[in-house]
Design an enzyme around this catalytic site. Structure first.
Site, mmCIF file in Angstrom:
data_model
loop_
_atom_site.group_PDB
_atom_site.id
_atom_site.type_symbol
_atom_site.label_atom_id
_atom_site.label_comp_id
_atom_site.label_asym_id
_atom_site.label_seq_id
_atom_site.Cartn_x
_atom_site.Cartn_y
_atom_site.Cartn_z
ATOM 1 N N GLY A 278 0.765 -1.184 -0.068
ATOM 2 C CA GLY A 278 -0.003 0.038 -0.051
ATOM 3 C C GLY A 278 0.685 1.043 0.074
ATOM 4 O O GLY A 278 0.307 2.691 0.060
ATOM 5 N N GLU A 320 4.891 -5.964 1.318
ATOM 6 C CA GLU A 320 4.217 -6.611 0.279
ATOM 7 C C GLU A 320 4.024 -5.363 -0.644
ATOM 8 O O GLU A 320 2.821 -5.060 -1.323
ATOM 9 C CB GLU A 320 2.732 -7.326 0.433
ATOM 10 C CG GLU A 320 3.025 -8.431 1.321
ATOM 11 C CD GLU A 320 1.706 -9.015 1.753
ATOM 12 O OE1 GLU A 320 1.700 -10.315 1.737
ATOM 13 O OE2 GLU A 320 0.952 -8.318 1.894
ATOM 14 N N PRO A 321 4.999 -4.598 -1.235
ATOM 15 C CA PRO A 321 4.818 -3.507 -2.015
ATOM 16 C C PRO A 321 4.398 -3.973 -3.525
ATOM 17 O O PRO A 321 5.157 -5.031 -3.947
ATOM 18 C CB PRO A 321 6.140 -2.728 -1.966
ATOM 19 C CG PRO A 321 7.320 -4.021 -1.678
ATOM 20 C CD PRO A 321 6.417 -4.739 -0.857
ATOM 21 N N GLY A 322 3.462 -3.562 -4.043
ATOM 22 C CA GLY A 322 3.169 -3.690 -5.403
ATOM 23 C C GLY A 322 3.349 -2.581 -6.218
ATOM 24 O O GLY A 322 4.358 -2.388 -7.019
ATOM 25 N N ARG A 323 2.721 -1.525 -6.152
ATOM 26 C CA ARG A 323 2.678 -0.231 -6.868
ATOM 27 C C ARG A 323 3.877 0.388 -6.403
ATOM 28 O O ARG A 323 4.591 0.941 -7.591
ATOM 29 C CB ARG A 323 1.777 0.726 -6.458
ATOM 30 C CG ARG A 323 1.546 2.020 -6.868
ATOM 31 C CD ARG A 323 0.614 2.895 -6.072
ATOM 32 N NE ARG A 323 -0.496 2.269 -5.374
ATOM 33 C CZ ARG A 323 -1.662 2.321 -5.781
ATOM 34 N NH1 ARG A 323 -1.873 3.003 -7.060
ATOM 35 N NH2 ARG A 323 -2.619 1.769 -5.274
ATOM 36 N N ARG A 360 -8.215 2.972 -13.928
ATOM 37 C CA ARG A 360 -8.193 3.702 -12.569
ATOM 38 C C ARG A 360 -8.641 4.984 -12.555
ATOM 39 O O ARG A 360 -9.279 5.330 -11.370
ATOM 40 C CB ARG A 360 -6.565 3.935 -12.032
ATOM 41 C CG ARG A 360 -6.069 2.357 -11.900
ATOM 42 C CD ARG A 360 -4.710 2.332 -11.235
ATOM 43 N NE ARG A 360 -4.750 3.086 -9.749
ATOM 44 C CZ ARG A 360 -4.355 4.123 -9.593
ATOM 45 N NH1 ARG A 360 -3.932 4.953 -10.481
ATOM 46 N NH2 ARG A 360 -4.299 4.713 -8.244
ATOM 47 N N CYS A 391 -17.146 3.787 -26.248
ATOM 48 C CA CYS A 391 -18.343 4.366 -26.060
ATOM 49 C C CYS A 391 -18.851 4.691 -24.858
ATOM 50 O O CYS A 391 -19.730 4.137 -24.302
ATOM 51 C CB CYS A 391 -19.284 3.488 -26.862
ATOM 52 S SG CYS A 391 -18.532 3.122 -28.676
ATOM 53 N N TYR A 421 -1.527 -1.839 -11.769
ATOM 54 C CA TYR A 421 -2.796 -1.813 -11.977
ATOM 55 C C TYR A 421 -3.420 -1.175 -13.285
ATOM 56 O O TYR A 421 -4.605 -0.660 -13.271
ATOM 57 C CB TYR A 421 -3.633 -1.113 -10.682
ATOM 58 C CG TYR A 421 -2.951 -1.791 -9.543
ATOM 59 C CD1 TYR A 421 -3.477 -3.063 -8.917
ATOM 60 C CD2 TYR A 421 -2.175 -1.089 -8.480
ATOM 61 C CE1 TYR A 421 -2.876 -3.709 -7.878
ATOM 62 C CE2 TYR A 421 -1.755 -1.815 -7.318
ATOM 63 C CZ TYR A 421 -2.057 -2.892 -7.089
ATOM 64 O OH TYR A 421 -1.722 -3.537 -5.850
HETATM 65 C C1 PLP Z 1 -3.131 -5.365 -3.090
HETATM 66 C C2 PLP Z 1 -2.275 -5.727 -2.068
HETATM 67 C C3 PLP Z 1 -0.985 -5.406 -1.721
HETATM 68 C C4 PLP Z 1 -0.300 -4.442 -2.738
HETATM 69 O O1 PLP Z 1 -0.476 -3.136 -2.649
HETATM 70 P P1 PLP Z 1 0.037 -1.875 -3.246
HETATM 71 O O2 PLP Z 1 -0.860 -0.905 -3.138
HETATM 72 O O3 PLP Z 1 0.338 -2.277 -4.732
HETATM 73 O O4 PLP Z 1 1.485 -1.875 -2.502
HETATM 74 C C5 PLP Z 1 -0.194 -6.065 -0.963
HETATM 75 N N1 PLP Z 1 -0.840 -7.182 -0.153
HETATM 76 C C6 PLP Z 1 -2.035 -7.326 -0.034
HETATM 77 C C7 PLP Z 1 -2.588 -8.270 0.770
HETATM 78 C C8 PLP Z 1 -2.892 -6.779 -1.310
HETATM 79 O O5 PLP Z 1 -4.177 -7.038 -1.360
#
Ligand code: PLP
Length: 463
Positions: A278, A320-323, A360, A391, A421
């Protein structure tokens, strides 16, 4: 505003007030390094280059719209997170942000672990050679078939999300004659979003088991009583696009409180705590994200302090970084098709993609930047809304931004920070063909996810 924020990851948003836009930058030709991938720059002709390749060449070779991903930036961000957290913590990349086999290989090489939340993501991870013990499996409703595949593959952990799942995973593990390592996902009553968070007793959302009313303590009791499960820790994920660490502070305190109760009741100190993902990135020049080393220090200080106060051994932390890893590494390249000035309002600039490649803005009211990238311009700034070709009047890519007033059909414009995303949430709305992802590195560009074709569409449509 933060009341509508979703703590579970799904609300990948920064919410704008209606009609909000900042003043135009002093020079629209300047590419703010905060929002662009690291190797992005302008060449002598004024065209944007990434990994040493000019966008005109990329557009010619790969077409538009397309996502261009700066591989060395991606790898550098992985290393920065791994180094910041060090050998006594674990970094799991959240695959849902963007996953492909090439990405899995980069993660593996750079020493990161991987979160998956579906059978499809698990297949992609295993196929690309991610060792199963480095994979964590998430989700609030994993199917029996998915759990069986995860257990058979030997994933490092399954994050349990409900009372039903505790029993389900235990049974499946027992049937396979294994003890599955698991964590329990708890909802700590913190909704964190951008610069705000709210702390409550209960969360009104679908993920996890509430700490409130002894629910999580009961989940721990059940998990410890089942032979098929090896309960190693507690998991919490509080939101998305977060800049302020205060939400993590409350979350960590509440999780450590649960660890203390578990020790007092069962005489066991659970060895792991996962604080989720997050962490925010810069979508516009107004965002100021934190560096991984600042985040690592803040989280480690919080957990250490809380554990010392509770006289607990400090557990191994994971994040758990994704973004925060993939988001800034890519931009979407579009060709301008039509330009409609609406007197006294704004100019609508239509591009050859839209909500099918970036949902988004429509879904979360997310904010993006945009730049003219095939050339520079000295023309006056004009207020624009960048829209797609679907459309649907809500088909907006960039709600309010400035582009040079001499913008013309055929110009290339790019939207930065679309690594997370966007491709992973892309759709076929209006039978759009989902764009390719092209990895660029050291003067070489290669497709890692190819563009969809009309044959692909017809192949799924069996008549
Ligand atoms: C979505 C999610 C993440 C990653 O969130 P980011 O905003 O991309 O860092 C990590 N852990 C869990 C459990 C999630 O659902």
């Amino acid at each position: 505003m933060s009341r509508s924020a979703h703590p579970a990851g799904p609300r990948h948003a920064d919410v704008l007030t209606e009609g909000h836009y900042s003043a135009p930058a002093a020079d629209l030709n300047v590419l703010d390094e905060k929002v662009w991938a690291r190797t992005v720059t302008r060449d002598a002709d004024g065209a944007l280059t990434v990994g040493g390749i000019a966008v005109a060449r990329l557009a010619e070779e790969f077409g538009t719209p397309a996502y261009f991903l700066d591989e060395s930036d991606f790898r550098a961000r992985c290393r920065a997170w791994a180094e910041a957290f060090g050998p006594d913590a674990d970094v799991f990349y959240a695959g849902k942000a963007f996953l492909s086999r090439a990405v899995v290989r980069w993660l593996k090489e750079e020493g990161l672990n991987l979160d998956v939340c579906s059978g499809g993501e698990l297949t992609t991870a295993l196929d690309a050679g991610m060792p199963a013990e480095r994979i964590a499996f998430h989700g609030n409703n994993k199917t029996v078939a998915e759990i069986e595949r995860a257990v058979e593959a030997g994933v490092g952990r399954i994050v349990l999300d409900s009372f039903q799942e505790i029993v389900r995973v235990a049974h499946i593990a027992q049937r396979h004659g294994v003890r599955q390592r698991v964590q329990i996902r708890v909802t700590v009553g913190v909704e964190a979003h951008t610069h705000e968070f709210i702390a409550t007793a209960h969360e009104d959302q679908k993920f996890g088991i509430a700490l409130a009313d002894g629910q999580a303590a009961e989940a721990v009791r059940r998990a410890l009583s089942l032979d098929g499960l090896d309960l190693v820790g507690i998991h919490s994920h509080i939101g998305s696009q977060i800049f302020d660490m205060a939400g993590f502070e409350v979350s960590a305190r509440r999780v450590v409180q649960l660890l203390t109760e578990v020790r007092d009741e069962h005489g066991i100190e659970l060895p792991e705590i996962d604080l989720g993902g997050g962490l925010g990135i810069a979508y516009t020049s107004e965002d100021d994200p934190r560096e991984p080393h600042e985040i690592a220090k803040a989280l480690s200080d919080i957990v250490t302090r809380e554990c010392e106060a509770a006289k607990l051994r400090t557990p191994r932390i994971s994040v758990e970084p994704g973004r925060a890893i993939v988001g800034p590494t890519a931009f979407t390249l579009y060709e301008v098709g039509t330009i409609k000035p609406l007197e006294g309002l704004r100019t609508y600039v239509s591009v050859d993609g839209g909500m099918s490649d970036n949902i988004r803005t429509a879904l979360y009211d997310a904010e993006y930047s945009v730049a003219l990238v095939s050339r520079t311009s000295d023309a006056e700034p004009m207020l624009v809304r960048v829209v797609g070709k679907h459309c649907e009047s809500g088909d907006i890519v960039v709600k309010d931004a400035f582009l040079p007033a001499d913008l013309a059909p055929g110009d290339l414009i790019a939207v930065p920070a679309t690594g997370a995303y966007c491709r992973s949430m892309a759709s076929n709305y209006n039978h759009a063909l989902r764009p390719p992802v092209v990895a660029v590195r050291d003067g070489e560009a290669r497709v890692i996810v190819r563009r969809e074709t009309e044959e692909d569409l017809l192949r799924l449509d069996v008549g």
